[in-house]
Motif scaffolding. Sequence first.
Motif, mmCIF file in Angstrom:
data_model
loop_
_atom_site.group_PDB
_atom_site.id
_atom_site.type_symbol
_atom_site.label_atom_id
_atom_site.label_comp_id
_atom_site.label_asym_id
_atom_site.label_seq_id
_atom_site.Cartn_x
_atom_site.Cartn_y
_atom_site.Cartn_z
ATOM 1 N N GLU A 39 0.793 -1.367 0.160
ATOM 2 C CA GLU A 39 -0.041 -0.050 0.105
ATOM 3 C C GLU A 39 0.903 1.264 -0.032
ATOM 4 N N LYS A 40 1.995 1.410 0.810
ATOM 5 C CA LYS A 40 2.851 2.513 0.547
ATOM 6 C C LYS A 40 3.500 2.571 -0.715
ATOM 7 N N PHE A 41 3.844 1.684 -1.466
ATOM 8 C CA PHE A 41 4.541 2.013 -2.711
ATOM 9 C C PHE A 41 3.214 2.197 -3.878
ATOM 10 N N ARG A 42 2.162 1.761 -3.525
ATOM 11 C CA ARG A 42 1.028 2.246 -4.297
ATOM 12 C C ARG A 42 0.513 3.667 -4.222
ATOM 13 N N ALA A 43 0.679 4.011 -3.022
ATOM 14 C CA ALA A 43 0.468 5.385 -2.602
ATOM 15 C C ALA A 43 1.172 6.179 -3.198
ATOM 16 N N GLY A 71 3.607 3.564 -17.788
ATOM 17 C CA GLY A 71 3.002 4.929 -17.076
ATOM 18 C C GLY A 71 3.441 4.734 -15.497
ATOM 19 N N GLN A 72 4.090 3.856 -14.962
ATOM 20 C CA GLN A 72 4.292 3.808 -13.676
ATOM 21 C C GLN A 72 5.413 3.069 -13.402
ATOM 22 N N PRO A 73 6.354 3.315 -12.239
ATOM 23 C CA PRO A 73 7.233 2.164 -12.131
ATOM 24 C C PRO A 73 7.052 0.856 -11.438
ATOM 25 N N THR A 74 7.522 -0.098 -11.155
ATOM 26 C CA THR A 74 7.126 -1.252 -10.691
ATOM 27 C C THR A 74 8.131 -1.796 -9.547
ATOM 28 N N MET A 75 7.516 -1.985 -8.266
ATOM 29 C CA MET A 75 8.194 -2.577 -7.095
ATOM 30 C C MET A 75 7.694 -3.804 -6.911
ATOM 31 N N ILE A 76 8.707 -4.743 -7.120
ATOM 32 C CA ILE A 76 8.688 -6.579 -6.936
ATOM 33 C C ILE A 76 9.051 -6.634 -5.313
ATOM 34 N N ILE A 77 7.969 -7.001 -4.819
ATOM 35 C CA ILE A 77 8.071 -7.529 -3.173
ATOM 36 C C ILE A 77 8.472 -9.212 -3.295
ATOM 37 N N ALA A 78 9.588 -9.334 -3.235
ATOM 38 C CA ALA A 78 10.080 -10.877 -3.171
ATOM 39 C C ALA A 78 10.088 -11.296 -1.629
ATOM 40 N N HIS A 79 8.959 -12.100 -1.422
ATOM 41 C CA HIS A 79 8.893 -12.715 -0.093
ATOM 42 C C HIS A 79 9.984 -13.820 0.093
ATOM 43 N N THR A 80 10.834 -13.705 0.908
ATOM 44 C CA THR A 80 12.076 -14.491 1.229
ATOM 45 C C THR A 80 12.204 -15.151 2.730
#
Length: 92
Positions: A39-43, A71-80
């Motif tokens: 949600e933080k990155f989406r905000a 139209g927007q950057p992407t954040m990949i959240i890699a659960h490790t």
Amino acid sequence: ACMAAGHYKLDNLCGILDYNHLQIDGNIADVVGPEPFPEKFRAFGWHVVEVDGHDFESLAKGFEEARNTKGQPTMIIAHTIKGKGVSFMENN
């Protein structure tokens, strides 16, 4: 930087958050809980993709989705899992 990337719609930018739920003092929920990351990155205007950081196919799909996002950057959240596969290190 995250706010600027979203503001300028830097769709050629892909960040990776290695999310193992730990920090030097223990589990992040017990020390200082920074959630909710998606949600933080989406905000900030980022497209968010959550993947299994130990699964190469899942990672490849995440990068493909990032490449196709416009139209927007992407954040990949890699659960490790920290130290995965090493008995004395796993989740420690």
